[in-house]
Motif scaffolding. Structure first.
Motif, short mmCIF file in Angstrom:
data_model
loop_
_atom_site.label_atom_id
_atom_site.label_comp_id
_atom_site.label_asym_id
_atom_site.label_seq_id
_atom_site.Cartn_x
_atom_site.Cartn_y
_atom_site.Cartn_z
N MET A 1 0.82 -1.18 0.00
CA MET A 1 0.00 0.00 0.00
C MET A 1 0.88 1.27 0.00
N ILE A 2 1.98 1.22 0.70
CA ILE A 2 2.89 2.38 0.74
C ILE A 2 3.48 2.63 -0.64
N VAL A 3 3.84 1.58 -1.36
CA VAL A 3 4.40 1.74 -2.70
C VAL A 3 3.36 2.36 -3.63
N ALA A 4 2.13 1.88 -3.57
CA ALA A 4 1.06 2.43 -4.41
C ALA A 4 0.80 3.89 -4.07
N HIS A 5 0.84 4.22 -2.80
CA HIS A 5 0.64 5.61 -2.38
C HIS A 5 1.75 6.51 -2.91
N ASN A 6 2.99 6.05 -2.84
CA ASN A 6 4.12 6.83 -3.36
C ASN A 6 3.99 7.04 -4.88
N ARG A 7 3.56 6.01 -5.59
CA ARG A 7 3.35 6.15 -7.04
C ARG A 7 2.25 7.17 -7.33
N LEU A 8 1.21 7.17 -6.55
CA LEU A 8 0.14 8.13 -6.71
C LEU A 8 0.62 9.56 -6.45
N LEU A 9 1.43 9.73 -5.44
CA LEU A 9 2.00 11.05 -5.15
C LEU A 9 2.88 11.55 -6.30
N ALA B 1 2.67 10.61 -9.50
CA ALA B 1 1.80 10.90 -10.64
C ALA B 1 1.09 12.24 -10.46
N GLN B 2 0.65 12.53 -9.25
CA GLN B 2 -0.01 13.80 -8.98
C GLN B 2 0.96 14.98 -9.14
N ARG B 3 2.18 14.82 -8.68
CA ARG B 3 3.20 15.85 -8.82
C ARG B 3 3.49 16.11 -10.30
N HIS B 4 3.61 15.05 -11.09
CA HIS B 4 3.84 15.19 -12.52
C HIS B 4 2.68 15.93 -13.19
N HIS B 5 1.47 15.60 -12.80
CA HIS B 5 0.29 16.25 -13.38
C HIS B 5 0.29 17.75 -13.06
N LEU C 1 9.75 15.92 -15.62
CA LEU C 1 8.87 15.00 -16.34
C LEU C 1 9.71 14.19 -17.33
N PRO C 2 9.95 12.93 -17.02
CA PRO C 2 10.78 12.12 -17.91
C PRO C 2 10.13 11.97 -19.28
N GLY C 3 10.88 12.28 -20.34
CA GLY C 3 10.36 12.15 -21.70
C GLY C 3 9.28 13.15 -22.05
N ALA C 4 9.32 14.34 -21.46
CA ALA C 4 8.28 15.35 -21.68
C ALA C 4 8.24 15.79 -23.14
N SER C 5 7.00 15.89 -23.66
CA SER C 5 6.82 16.44 -25.00
C SER C 5 5.62 17.37 -24.98
N LEU C 6 5.73 18.47 -25.71
CA LEU C 6 4.71 19.51 -25.76
C LEU C 6 4.32 19.73 -27.21
#
Length: 101
Positions: A1-9, A11-15, A54-59
């Motif tokens: 659960m901690i790993v999933a929470h860290n991934r969510l954090l 993803a939210q930071r990247h967004h 953002l790894p591999g960012a494209s605009l």
């Protein structure tokens, strides 16, 4: 659960970073003249700040003429599962400046 929470954090930071990047790019584009806008949209690149976070960012940008102005759409994606299929996208309309006497 901690790993999933860290991934969510992460993803939210990247967004949040991508939304800030697109907002800043749209604001910069809104200051340009109608003649300068097409070239600027074609040459869009992510800022150094976004590229570092953002790894591999494209605009990508799209400019369309409408009956009342120009519609500018920007979308950003990066190396994240399904992000290429669902990029972060913002759209704004730019209206021609009225001549003031």
């Amino acid at each position: 659960m901690i790993v999933a929470h860290n991934r969510l954090l992460i993803a939210q930071r990247h967004h949040r970073v991508s939304l800030a990047e697109i907002s800043n790019q749209l604001e910069r584009l809104s200051l340009l003249s109608a003649a300068e806008l097409p070239a600027a949209v074609e040459k869009l690149t992510p800022s150094d700040f976004a590229v570092e976070r953002l790894p591999g960012a494209s605009l990508r940008g799209e400019l369309r003429e409408t009956t009342f102005g120009q519609r500018v759409s920007l979308e950003m994606s990066w190396d994240e599962i399904n992000r290429e299929a669902a990029p972060v996208r913002l759209t704004t309309w730019l209206f021609p400046a009225e001549d003031t006497p």
